[in-house]
Write a protein that holds these residues in place. Structure first.
Motif, short mmCIF file in Angstrom:
data_model
loop_
_atom_site.label_atom_id
_atom_site.label_comp_id
_atom_site.label_asym_id
_atom_site.label_seq_id
_atom_site.Cartn_x
_atom_site.Cartn_y
_atom_site.Cartn_z
N GLY A 195 0.83 -1.20 0.00
CA GLY A 195 0.00 0.00 0.00
C GLY A 195 0.86 1.25 0.00
N LEU A 196 0.48 2.22 -0.82
CA LEU A 196 1.17 3.52 -0.86
C LEU A 196 0.27 4.56 -0.23
CD1 LEU A 196 3.37 5.54 -1.86
CD2 LEU A 196 2.14 5.61 -4.04
N LEU A 244 7.74 16.35 -4.85
CA LEU A 244 8.83 15.47 -5.28
C LEU A 244 9.02 14.28 -4.35
CD1 LEU A 244 11.45 18.12 -6.46
CD2 LEU A 244 10.07 16.59 -7.88
N TRP A 245 8.73 14.48 -3.04
CA TRP A 245 8.79 13.35 -2.10
C TRP A 245 7.76 12.29 -2.48
CZ3 TRP A 245 12.81 12.70 0.86
CH2 TRP A 245 13.49 13.78 1.42
N SER A 246 6.54 12.74 -2.81
CA SER A 246 5.47 11.81 -3.18
C SER A 246 5.86 11.03 -4.43
CB SER A 246 4.16 12.57 -3.45
OG SER A 246 3.88 13.52 -2.45
N MET A 257 6.61 6.87 -5.07
CA MET A 257 5.97 6.07 -6.10
C MET A 257 7.01 5.32 -6.93
SD MET A 257 2.94 8.56 -7.56
CE MET A 257 2.43 9.95 -6.56
N GLN A 258 8.09 6.02 -7.28
CA GLN A 258 9.14 5.38 -8.08
C GLN A 258 9.88 4.31 -7.28
OE1 GLN A 258 11.60 8.52 -9.81
NE2 GLN A 258 10.35 8.45 -11.67
N ARG A 259 10.13 4.60 -6.00
CA ARG A 259 10.84 3.63 -5.17
C ARG A 259 10.01 2.38 -4.91
NH1 ARG A 259 12.97 7.79 -0.65
NH2 ARG A 259 12.73 5.99 0.75
N ALA A 260 8.70 2.51 -5.00
CA ALA A 260 7.83 1.36 -4.76
C ALA A 260 8.01 0.28 -5.82
CB ALA A 260 6.37 1.82 -4.74
N ILE A 261 8.27 0.69 -7.05
CA ILE A 261 8.31 -0.27 -8.16
C ILE A 261 9.40 -1.33 -7.98
CG2 ILE A 261 8.62 -0.54 -10.66
CD1 ILE A 261 7.29 2.24 -10.95
N PRO A 262 10.67 -0.95 -7.80
CA PRO A 262 11.68 -2.00 -7.61
C PRO A 262 11.50 -2.79 -6.32
CG PRO A 262 12.63 0.19 -7.27
CD PRO A 262 11.28 0.40 -7.85
N GLY A 297 7.06 13.94 -12.83
CA GLY A 297 5.69 13.46 -12.72
C GLY A 297 5.30 12.57 -13.88
N GLN A 298 5.64 12.99 -15.09
CA GLN A 298 5.31 12.18 -16.26
C GLN A 298 6.01 10.83 -16.21
OE1 GLN A 298 6.24 14.41 -19.81
NE2 GLN A 298 4.33 15.59 -19.73
N ASP A 299 7.30 10.84 -15.90
CA ASP A 299 8.06 9.59 -15.85
C ASP A 299 7.51 8.65 -14.77
OD1 ASP A 299 9.66 10.58 -17.86
OD2 ASP A 299 11.34 11.11 -16.54
N THR A 300 7.15 9.23 -13.63
CA THR A 300 6.63 8.41 -12.52
C THR A 300 5.32 7.75 -12.91
OG1 THR A 300 7.67 9.85 -10.88
CG2 THR A 300 5.87 8.45 -10.12
#
Length: 775
Positions: free
Chosen positions: A475-476, A487-489, A493-498, A545-548
């Protein structure tokens, strides 16, 4: 026992019509009856009530098409239709004789085993069924909805010794799952739970303010935010409820409560309030109440009444020092303050909390039920017992004794360890026996606070955290101010993927317990960057934001967003990039960026355009999807329910809608697990767009609006940038446009608008006032 398939509501007043609307919101047929009207249309009273539902604000219906589920009628010509109904709800005048006369009438026509209930707020069930047939008594309940029924979550349910458990469960389950209510089972006592405590609190606050000479602005400030109570406080809340209603409720409580009840210590009917009611100052529905708009003033100046003189003067925003120091997390600091405001807060809240504790076990043995009643019925952030734990039960007991107030036994029991505790990763609450028991949730309810009790987060930063929801689902959670995105948010989100991939998790659910999912990107950062002319930073944030969001969309696992409340701007873009959405019915979402002079920059233009382009239930061809997306984004349309969001393509037909807020997380987790079975990430889309010819058509339309005064000068600038993106730039109908191209067009348009001085003015105005600037 059979399920509830059709409902009847008797009484087409504001409350009865509102209950009928909520039943219709659940997709259930409902018969709305009132007494026969005069003239040819004998069902005119109910029919007019249904028509008013479309004009009422806030809207009782989640979508106008729900009105088709409501059939108006009257209690004479249509009484035979009651035989088709599984549940009959009476919502007429609070008069036992009139109610019982109706019950005898209903008993002749209802089908065997159907439920009959009263929406009374003050009358006891035992009084209502006195002298009624045994069969009727067995099937009769009190189901007390709070007004307005769509938005107020509390439903108080009262049965009796003769009530079958299966009947209680049937109604409770329907109200919980279908109507979205927080059902609290109460004992048959005056005022039940919510109003028993709530009316005491309101009355105590009014008389203490009058006796102490406290202004209503200070009273609302000190009794509100520090205690997790809505900013309406006391006096603004009474204006919403209606001052003319209070004498009836207070009189009923005084009549039915025992002489020893502490309510009688605060009960009185102030002459000022009698005078206000007589003069039409009954609150928002009248000429005003404790607050009003200055008569004949074009500037809509807000005024407040002086409780001593009865005169109105311009309302102020008092700077109460102790409120500022305490914030929202230290109510004890307010209670121990020796200023006039602090002493007022102690006088009101100490007596209210002690009164709530004194009602155990009279109204219920379950302290969690009392907390739920005040949170769902009065929108308190914390229930009385949760609030006492925050203040400190030992401190509260000591100071009540010093003040000469009685300390209720259950509060004395909690003096050492409090009412709630976490033990071995499980939340527990105090029982009447003085021991602690596990705090059980209803089947199908998962709360993030229970997840947090089991242990710390998987990962965390100042704005977001990752939690293990169990069964391989992560859960995020957002937890910045108003859950705004920064930017923290995006980083979390990006760190969740790996982390999900490396730890063999199956899916990600985006959810939080806040009243709002997210108000969108933090435009304060945009304002600072624009003032400093730090345009590379703005470009970096847009790309980030777009990349995330693209990474989430094409991740090798399903992403399910579970919004409730506001999901605006960047938060709406997150919903659009999710594999699925499991939305609370009360989700308010849309792409609102044009209000601050920009366009969606994190893929929102691309996604909503693709939704309309791939839709099969509208006009086909390159231009119709562009026109639909242009209107939706250009007018900053916001869906006022999940049903409306589905119509706007923000939610797909396959996305879920959950009526009960407490069931959203569990439903989202279940959806995520379903999608995880054999999950395959989506392929990027290529769509055909009209190019310059389409852009010219859109520009001409906006120019016409500008000439007629419907669009401002900067609206034209923003619309031109939006048209450039949605039409596909320099393309034509012989080629396709990729998602990557649309994202590049978004970035260029966003960057250009951020440099415009009128955009900076709009952002600045929004930050200062919370309202859009029409420049």
């Amino acid at each position: 026992m059979s399920k509830i398939g059709k409902v009847a509501v008797i009484g087409a007043g504001v409350m009865g019509a509102g209950i009928a609307a909520q039943v219709a919101n659940a997709g259930v047929e409902v018969l709305l009856l009132d007494r026969p009207g005069e003239g040819e249309d004998r069902s005119s009273i109910a029919r007019d009530a249904v028509a008013r539902l479309l004009k009422t604000d806030p809207a009782p219906l989640m979508h106008k098409r729900k009105m088709k589920l409501i059939t108006p009628g009257n209690t004479e010509d249509d009484v035979d239709k009651l035989a088709e109904c599984d549940w009959i709800i009476e919502a007429i005048i609070e008069n036992i004789e009139i109610k019982q006369k109706l019950y005898h009438h209903l008993e002749k026509h209802r089908k065997s085993g159907s439920v009959v209930s009263s929406n009374t707020s003050t009358l006891r069930r035992s009084d209502l069924i006195e002298g009624m047939p045994e069969k009727f008594c067995r099937d009769f309940l009190i189901t007390h909805f709070f007004n307005p029924p769509r938005y107020m979550r509390l439903l108080e349910l009262v049965g009796g010794k003769e009530t079958p458990e299966a009947l209680l469960e049937k109604v409770s389950s329907f109200c919980d799952r279908s109507l979205g209510k927080g059902v609290v089972v109460c004992r048959d006592t005056p005022g039940f739970i919510g109003n028993r405590i709530g009316i005491f609190w309101l009355q105590c606050a009014v008389v203490e303010a009058m006796d102490r000479g406290i202004s209503i602005e200070v009273a609302d400030a000190v009794i509100g935010r520090p205690f997790g109570i809505p900013k309406t406080g006391v006096f603004a809340l009474l204006d919403m409820v209606g001052l003319d209603l209070m004498p009836h409720v207070l009189g009923s409580m005084a009549k039915h409560l025992s002489p020893e009840d502490d309510f009688h210590k605060v009960y009185r009917e102030p002459e000022l309030i009698k005078k206000m009611i007589a003069q039409g100052y009954t609150g928002r529905k009248g000429k005003g109440g404790f607050y009003r708009l200055r008569p004949d003033s074009p500037d809509k100046v807000k005024e407040a009444i002086n409780l001593v003189t009865g005169e109105y003067s311009e309302a102020s925003r008092p700077r109460v020092g102790v409120v500022k120091k305490a914030g929202t997390k230290n109510p004890r600091k307010v209670l121990q303050d020796t200023s006039d405001a602090g002493c007022y807060a102690w006088a009101v809240m100490s007596r209210t909390l002690a009164y709530a504790a004194s009602l155990v076990p009279e109204v219920t043995e379950d302290i969690a039920a009392i907390d739920e009643a005040m949170k769902s019925g009065y929108n308190w952030k914390y229930g009385p017992f949760e609030l006492m734990d925050q203040i400190g039960t030992a401190w509260l007991v000591h100071n009540l004794e010093v003040d000469g107030q009685k300390v209720p036994p259950v509060l004395k029991q909690a003096e050492e360890h409090g009412f709630y505790r976490v033990r071995y990763g499980t939340r527990e609450l105090l029982s009447m026996q003085g021991s602690y028991r596990k705090l059980l949730q209803r089947p199908g309810v998962l709360k993030l606070e229970d997840v947090k009790a089991r242990g710390g987060p998987v990962d965390s930063n100042p704005s977001a955290s990752l939690w293990d929801l169990g069964d391989g689902v992560m859960g995020l959670e957002f937890h910045s101010k108003m859950n705004s995105l920064n930017l923290w948010s995006l980083s979390m989100m990006q760190r969740a993927i790996p982390q999900i991939i490396a730890s063999d998790y199956k899916a990600l659910v985006v959810y939080n317990d806040g009243s709002n999912f997210s108000v969108g990107a933090n435009i304060g950062l945009l304002m600072v960057a624009a003032k400093l002319r730090a345009f590379p930073f703005i470009d970096y944030m847009v790309r980030k934001g777009q990349d995330t969001y693209q990474a989430l969309k094409f991740a090798p696992f399903p992403v399910v967003s579970a919004p409730s409340g506001m999901a605006l701007g960047g938060a709406c873009e997150l919903l659009l990039h999710s594999d699925a959405v499991q939305a609370h019915a009360e989700t308010y979402t849309g792409l609102v960026e044009v209000g601050v002079g920009i366009i969606p920059g994190w893929g929102g233009c691309k996604e909503i355009l693709c939704r309309w382009a791939t839709s099969t239930d509208g006009p086909q061809g390159p231009m119709p999807p562009v026109a639909q997306a242009f209107e939706q984004i250009g007018l900053a349309k916001v869906a006022k329910s999940a049903e409306e969001a589905r119509e706007m393509k923000i939610l797909r037909k396959t996305d879920g809608i959950t009526m009960n807020r407490e069931r959203v997380l569990a439903d989202a987790k279940e959806k995520a697990l379903e999608l995880a079975e054999g999950y395959v990430a989506p392929e990027p889309l290529d769509i055909v767009l009209p190019g310059p010819s389409g852009r010219v058509a859109l520009d001409l339309a906006v120019s016409g609006f500008h000439q007629s005064g419907k669009a401002t000068a900067h609206d034209v600038v923003v619309s031109a940038a939006l048209a450039e993106v949605l039409s596909g730039g320099e393309t034509d109908m012989t080629r396709t446009v990729s998602e990557a191209t649309l994202l590049e067009l978004e970035r260029k348009a966003f960057h250009k608008l951020c440099r415009h001085p009128d955009t900076i003015r709009r952002v600045n105005h929004m930050l200062k006032t919370g309202k859009p600037l029409r420049n």
